[in-house]
Write a protein that holds these residues in place. Structure first.
Motif, short mmCIF file in Angstrom:
data_model
loop_
_atom_site.label_atom_id
_atom_site.label_comp_id
_atom_site.label_asym_id
_atom_site.label_seq_id
_atom_site.Cartn_x
_atom_site.Cartn_y
_atom_site.Cartn_z
N UNK A 53 -33.88 -40.41 61.14
CA UNK A 53 -33.94 -39.23 62.26
C UNK A 53 -32.73 -38.69 62.22
N UNK A 54 -32.43 -37.91 63.16
CA UNK A 54 -31.21 -36.95 63.48
C UNK A 54 -30.04 -37.77 63.01
N UNK A 55 -30.16 -39.01 63.18
CA UNK A 55 -28.85 -39.76 63.36
C UNK A 55 -28.68 -40.53 61.91
N UNK A 56 -29.68 -40.39 60.99
CA UNK A 56 -29.64 -41.08 59.46
C UNK A 56 -28.85 -40.13 58.66
N UNK A 57 -28.04 -40.75 57.88
CA UNK A 57 -27.33 -40.25 56.76
C UNK A 57 -27.13 -41.12 55.50
N UNK A 58 -26.90 -40.67 54.49
CA UNK A 58 -26.53 -41.46 53.41
C UNK A 58 -25.17 -42.08 53.33
N UNK A 59 -24.20 -41.17 53.15
CA UNK A 59 -22.71 -41.39 53.16
C UNK A 59 -22.17 -40.77 54.42
N UNK A 60 -21.43 -41.46 55.22
CA UNK A 60 -20.66 -40.96 56.20
C UNK A 60 -19.29 -41.53 56.01
N UNK A 61 -18.46 -40.45 55.22
CA UNK A 61 -17.18 -40.56 54.79
C UNK A 61 -16.21 -40.09 55.77
N UNK A 79 -29.05 -39.72 46.07
CA UNK A 79 -29.14 -39.78 47.65
C UNK A 79 -30.68 -39.16 47.86
N UNK A 80 -31.67 -39.78 48.08
CA UNK A 80 -32.95 -39.36 48.09
C UNK A 80 -33.56 -39.48 49.62
N UNK A 81 -33.85 -38.42 50.30
CA UNK A 81 -34.39 -38.43 51.61
C UNK A 81 -35.92 -38.04 51.40
N UNK A 82 -36.64 -39.11 50.72
CA UNK A 82 -38.16 -38.77 50.44
C UNK A 82 -39.05 -39.32 51.63
N UNK A 83 -38.59 -39.77 52.81
CA UNK A 83 -39.47 -40.00 53.86
C UNK A 83 -39.24 -38.99 54.86
N UNK A 84 -40.33 -38.38 55.19
CA UNK A 84 -40.07 -37.53 56.26
C UNK A 84 -39.59 -37.85 57.42
N UNK A 85 -38.61 -37.19 58.28
CA UNK A 85 -37.96 -37.64 59.48
C UNK A 85 -38.92 -37.64 60.76
N UNK A 86 -38.32 -38.53 61.94
CA UNK A 86 -39.24 -38.67 63.05
C UNK A 86 -38.74 -37.53 63.81
N UNK A 87 -37.74 -37.04 63.56
CA UNK A 87 -37.29 -35.71 64.58
C UNK A 87 -37.42 -34.62 64.01
N UNK A 88 -36.35 -33.75 64.15
CA UNK A 88 -36.32 -32.49 63.59
C UNK A 88 -35.89 -32.29 62.05
N UNK A 89 -34.81 -33.30 61.67
CA UNK A 89 -34.51 -33.40 60.38
C UNK A 89 -33.60 -34.77 60.49
N UNK A 90 -33.25 -35.01 59.16
CA UNK A 90 -32.20 -36.09 58.55
C UNK A 90 -30.78 -35.56 58.61
N UNK A 91 -29.78 -36.02 59.23
CA UNK A 91 -28.34 -35.40 59.28
C UNK A 91 -27.97 -34.91 57.99
#
Length: 545
Positions: free
Chosen positions: A334-342, A361-373
């Motif tokens: 979702x919009x709260x998802x991240x790979x690395x938050x440093x 870092x692969x965001x291969x799954x479509x997001x539940x909301x507008x985007x993945x952060x």
């Protein structure tokens, strides 16, 4: 006791807004205190004619001889032997009282051996300092510690100045291991942590929790070859489309840290992989904040993660390396998802890192909301975010917050349909007040996602007539590559023999080999259309003279 991490709009509460304005020397990669030098100039060189097939990108590499890039340690399963004390044998027919008594009274250097079987654990067990606890050498572990409760942990280890080793055990149903500072020297290896709950009692919902909230330092901790999570873990929060702040993690750090190594671990079906948290009350900077030094995260895989794979909050830090890790198949992102938050090391005094290099870092799954952060949210003086492969539905590839020179974003491949749209960017400023812009060069960006062909190995000798056995050496110029081979002329795959050193072949043999990016816990195959694919096959035939 714990404070959930604030959302994206609240980060400024956690950082110092003014930069120090000091140019800091680049920090070399290292493991604990060895500080093995890596040559930051090594890179993927994008050459002409690099598209070898539709949807495929070929990367070549040129690495100077000074590059001393360390290979991932082999995932060999070796018995734990202790340090010379008595052996204490346990079995699953013993009562809880007997188990607890035998363990808690074990003398220093004891080897405590759990026989194979399922153990009904009805109360936490205190582990004495200086001991080794192990099950039979097996993967997955066959000694299963099944908690009959939640809201507490299975093992507690505290205030040790002599090393503790825990391996080949399977922890399930509640938090696995609670480590209380001060703690010097703990190794946790070849174990599994499954059916982790998500009960809003963070300290009891983690595979491992490192607690220094009452003072002291966690030092010289090695966490290797473990699996955190399974399809039953964190189920209460995995599909929630709002920010729960990291309730159910593989590993949770809230302490002064000095010498942490996480290598070859798999983090799966968790809200978060690991989290480095400030002290309660927004104690993220200044003299009351925790400090962490020599923090190394390499060759781990993160899959089916709901919120963030790796989260590190602002606090003074040095020698932080996040390298050669892989992330794919997010769970309900979702919009709260991240790979690395440093957002650690955020331009504050003494904070000079992190290095976030050579990750996939692969965001291969479509997001539940507008985007993945964000694929990589990255702050810090003298920091690096180089040589990363970022693909998919990310809104932002690499974003920088607070930091300062010499910091850089170089030689990364960043591909996806959203990063050129209204929600984000490929590489950009997070608008947290940075006074300088990172150096950027050699990055390749595109809305089109293409698989990356791994670098092919070489075979020596190159074949020919021979009258006796020949020793064959395989070599590879790629960073973080593995080589797989056959000797009977069949086409190798990533299920073929993994090359670990020269081997003999007899006359009449045909050696074929491929290269594939990834070592340690990195996957051997990525989702279709994403990530790395094996190299072309190279071959050498040794005919009989």
């Amino acid at each position: 006791m714990f404070r959930r991490f604030l959302g994206l709009q609240n980060r400024m509460k956690l950082v110092v807004a003014a930069l120090m304005g000091v140019t800091l020397a680049a920090i070399s990669y290292g493991v604990l205190f060895s500080h093995t030098q890596l040559n930051a100039a090594s890179s993927h060189s994008l050459g002409a004619g690099n598209v070898s097939a539709a949807g495929t990108l070929l990367l070549t590499a040129a690495y100077p001889s000074a590059d001393t890039l360390a290979a991932a340690p082999a995932k060999a399963h070796k018995p734990l032997t202790g340090c010379g004390g008595p052996t204490i044998n346990l079995n699953n027919g013993m009562s809880q009282g007997t188990l607890s008594s035998k363990i808690s009274r074990a003398p220093g250097c004891a080897l405590i051996v759990f026989a194979a079987g399922a153990y009904n654990i009805s109360a936490p067990i205190n582990i004495p300092c200086g001991v080794t606890l192990t099950g039979p050498v097996a993967s997955p572990a066959t000694a299963i510690l099944a908690a009959a409760y939640t809201g507490n942990v299975i093992f507690g280890v505290k205030n040790c100045s002599t090393p503790v080793t825990i391996g080949y055990l399977h922890f399930e149903n509640t938090g696995g291991i609670y480590v209380t500072a001060p703690m010097s020297g703990i190794t946790i290896t070849d174990s599994q942590f499954t059916n982790l709950p998500a009960t809003h009692q963070q300290w009891a919902d983690m595979g491992i929790y490192f607690d220094g909230t009452k003072g002291g330092t966690i030092s010289n901790a090695i966490i290797t070859n473990n699996t955190f999570g399974d399809p039953s873990s964190c189920s209460a929060v995995m599909s929630i489309n709002h920010d729960e702040g990291g309730l159910c993690n593989g590993i949770f750090f809230q302490s002064d840290l000095d010498g942490i190594v996480m290598e070859n671990n798999t983090f799966t079906h968790l809200e978060e992989g690991f989290h480095v948290l400030c002290f309660a009350g927004d104690k993220c900077t200044g003299s009351s904040a925790p400090t962490w030094n020599h923090f190394i995260v390499r060759w781990n895989d993160f899959n089916n993660i709901h919120r963030i794979a790796m989260e590190m909050q602002p606090q003074p830090a040095t020698d932080v390396t996040i390298a050669f890790n892989s992330y794919e198949d997010a769970f309900a992102p979702s919009t709260f998802s991240m790979g690395i938050s440093a957002a650690c090391c955020a331009g504050i005094s003494g904070a000079r890192v992190p290095f976030i290099n050579h990750n996939v870092l692969l965001a291969n799954v479509p997001p539940a909301g507008k985007y993945i952060a964000y694929a990589i949210e990255w702050w810090g003086n003298g920091a690096q975010a180089n040589h990363n492969l970022i693909q998919g539905y990310w809104a932002n590839g690499i974003v920088w917050g607070l930091g300062g020179d010499p910091w850089e974003v170089r030689n990364s491949v960043i591909q996806g349909p959203y990063m050129a749209g209204p929600y984000g960017c490929y590489i950009c400023d997070e608008k947290e007040g940075a006074k300088t812009t990172p150096t950027r060069s050699g990055n390749l960006t595109s809305t089109t996602i293409t698989t990356i062909i791994s670098i092919a190995p070489t075979i020596s000798p190159a074949g020919g007539a021979t009258s006796s056995a020949t020793t064959v050496t395989l070599a590879d110029s790629g960073t973080n590559h593995s080589i797989y081979y056959t000797t009977d002329g069949t086409t190798p795959t990533t299920s073929s023999t993994l090359y670990t050193g020269p081997f003999p072949v007899n006359p009449g043999a045909t050696v074929k080999a491929i290269g594939m990016w990834g070592q340690g816990a990195n996957p051997k195959a990525y989702p279709s259309g994403y990530g790395y694919v094996p190299s072309e096959v190279v071959s050498a035939s040794y005919t009989e003279r």
